[in-house]
Design an enzyme around this catalytic site. Sequence first.
Site, PDB file in Angstrom:
ATOM      1  N   CYS A 120     -11.143   2.905  -1.006  1.00  7.49           N
ATOM      2  CA  CYS A 120      -9.823   3.366  -0.546  1.00  7.49           C
ATOM      3  C   CYS A 120      -9.491   2.534   0.678  1.00  7.49           C
ATOM      4  CB  CYS A 120      -9.889   4.845  -0.176  1.00  7.49           C
ATOM      5  SG  CYS A 120      -8.403   5.454   0.640  1.00  7.49           S
TER       6      CYS A 120
ATOM      7  N   ASP B  27       0.863  -1.189   0.000  1.00 10.80           N
ATOM      8  CA  ASP B  27       0.000   0.000   0.000  1.00 10.80           C
ATOM      9  C   ASP B  27       0.893   1.230   0.000  1.00 10.80           C
ATOM     10  OD1 ASP B  27      -2.246   1.682   0.149  1.00 10.80           O
ATOM     11  OD2 ASP B  27      -2.281   1.654   2.334  1.00 10.80           O
ATOM     12  N   SER B  28       0.295   2.360  -0.357  1.00 11.35           N
ATOM     13  CA  SER B  28       1.040   3.617  -0.288  1.00 11.35           C
ATOM     14  C   SER B  28       1.321   3.986   1.170  1.00 11.35           C
ATOM     15  CB  SER B  28       0.231   4.720  -0.961  1.00 11.35           C
ATOM     16  OG  SER B  28      -1.059   4.793  -0.374  1.00 11.35           O
TER      17      SER B  28
ATOM     18  N   HIS C  26      -7.954   3.131   3.263  1.00  8.13           N
ATOM     19  CA  HIS C  26      -8.055   3.795   4.565  1.00  8.13           C
ATOM     20  C   HIS C  26      -9.487   3.800   5.108  1.00  8.13           C
ATOM     21  CE1 HIS C  26      -4.070   5.213   3.671  1.00  8.13           C
ATOM     22  NE2 HIS C  26      -4.002   5.912   4.776  1.00  8.13           N
TER      23      HIS C  26
ATOM     24  N   CYS D 191      -3.990  -1.219  -2.284  1.00  3.24           N
ATOM     25  CA  CYS D 191      -4.111   0.229  -2.462  1.00  3.24           C
ATOM     26  C   CYS D 191      -5.022   0.430  -3.663  1.00  3.24           C
ATOM     27  CB  CYS D 191      -2.730   0.828  -2.724  1.00  3.24           C
ATOM     28  SG  CYS D 191      -2.756   2.582  -3.138  1.00  3.24           S
TER      29      CYS D 191
ATOM     30  N   GLU E  36      -4.934   9.081   8.670  1.00  5.83           N
ATOM     31  CA  GLU E  36      -3.495   9.060   8.990  1.00  5.83           C
ATOM     32  C   GLU E  36      -3.227   9.758  10.326  1.00  5.83           C
ATOM     33  OE1 GLU E  36      -0.561   8.025   7.174  1.00  5.83           O
ATOM     34  OE2 GLU E  36      -1.925   6.806   5.972  1.00  5.83           O
TER      35      GLU E  36
HETATM   36  N1  DGL Z   1      -3.924   3.718  -0.317  1.00  7.61           N
HETATM   37  C1  DGL Z   1      -4.649   4.725  -1.044  1.00  7.61           C
HETATM   38  C2  DGL Z   1      -5.911   4.089  -1.663  1.00  7.61           C
HETATM   39  O1  DGL Z   1      -6.361   3.029  -1.265  1.00  7.61           O
HETATM   40  C3  DGL Z   1      -5.040   5.917  -0.173  1.00  7.61           C
HETATM   41  C4  DGL Z   1      -3.866   6.727   0.301  1.00  7.61           C
HETATM   42  C5  DGL Z   1      -3.144   7.478  -0.790  1.00  7.61           C
HETATM   43  O2  DGL Z   1      -3.718   8.423  -1.372  1.00  7.61           O
HETATM   44  O3  DGL Z   1      -1.990   7.144  -1.055  1.00  7.61           O
HETATM   45  O4  DGL Z   1      -6.453   4.661  -2.579  1.00  7.61           O
END
Ligand code: DGL
Length: 274
Positions: free
Chosen positions: A188, A9-10, A190, A73, A150
């Site tokens: 997403c 993931d990011s 998150h 992600c 976050e």
């Molecule tokens: N992990 C990203 C997603 O699921 C959200 C966080 C980001 O913007 O990097 O879209």
Amino acid sequence: MTPTIGVFDSGFGGLTVLRALIHRLPQARFAFLGDTARLPYGSKSRRTIARYAAESAQFLVREQGAEFLVIACNTASALALDAIQDAVPVPVLGVIEPGATAARAASRTGDVLVIATDATVQSHAYAAACRTQGLRALEKACPLLVPLVEEGWIDHPVTAEVIRIYLDELNAEAAAQGLDPDVLVLGCTHYPLLRPLMARAVPAGMKVIDSAEAAAEAALRQFGARIAPPAGATSAPEPILRCFATDSVDKFERLGSRFLGRPTGKVELVDLGG
Ligand code: DGL
């Protein structure tokens, strides 16, 4: 040896996907990478997201020996799945298709709402995946939600109010378009952390779909048979987990356990360049 599943993931939102994977494949070996130095991906261009995601995937495959990858992600899945598949020689699973499949199973009206990052919404990857399932999808970017998660504000009045405003706007737009949505897809990684707030904010009867659960189900179908428990194992298996981040390992350890539902263990710092 049990094969390693690489999960990427990011940031650490993807730990919600890892949590769902561990629940279904407790005997597996996992390597999780959060590209926290370059988060957020959701406000960046396709080209940049593809480069970051391909480098992250290569780290998991080349340096951690991952034999399967789950792209936990939505933004990377929406904009960079092809680039990742080109960059590594292992099977790669994204979260968009499983999310759309779960929406199909849950919707009776055939109309669904999707909330996600700016980049995911602009790619219309969810709308396309939903169309192939015979669904009409209305998508909305909710860029304030990732920073709130976050920050750890997952049960905060400010977050509840932001969600209410976004969902009111989305429902008004759906009504204006003559749609009758009965499903909200959390597009997403998150957002599953905000599920209790989401459930309180959606109209009565609307189902909330979590792409983390749907992706873990898809992974089980795709890789499950190849993750056999060790021969002769009798006791309940414990997952073997290593977590890596490109920045903020202390924050990752502090907040990550909330996402994962168990301690992350020592998070290792890696440098993937700029
Ligand atoms: N992990 C990203 C997603 O699921 C959200 C966080 C980001 O913007 O990097 O879209």
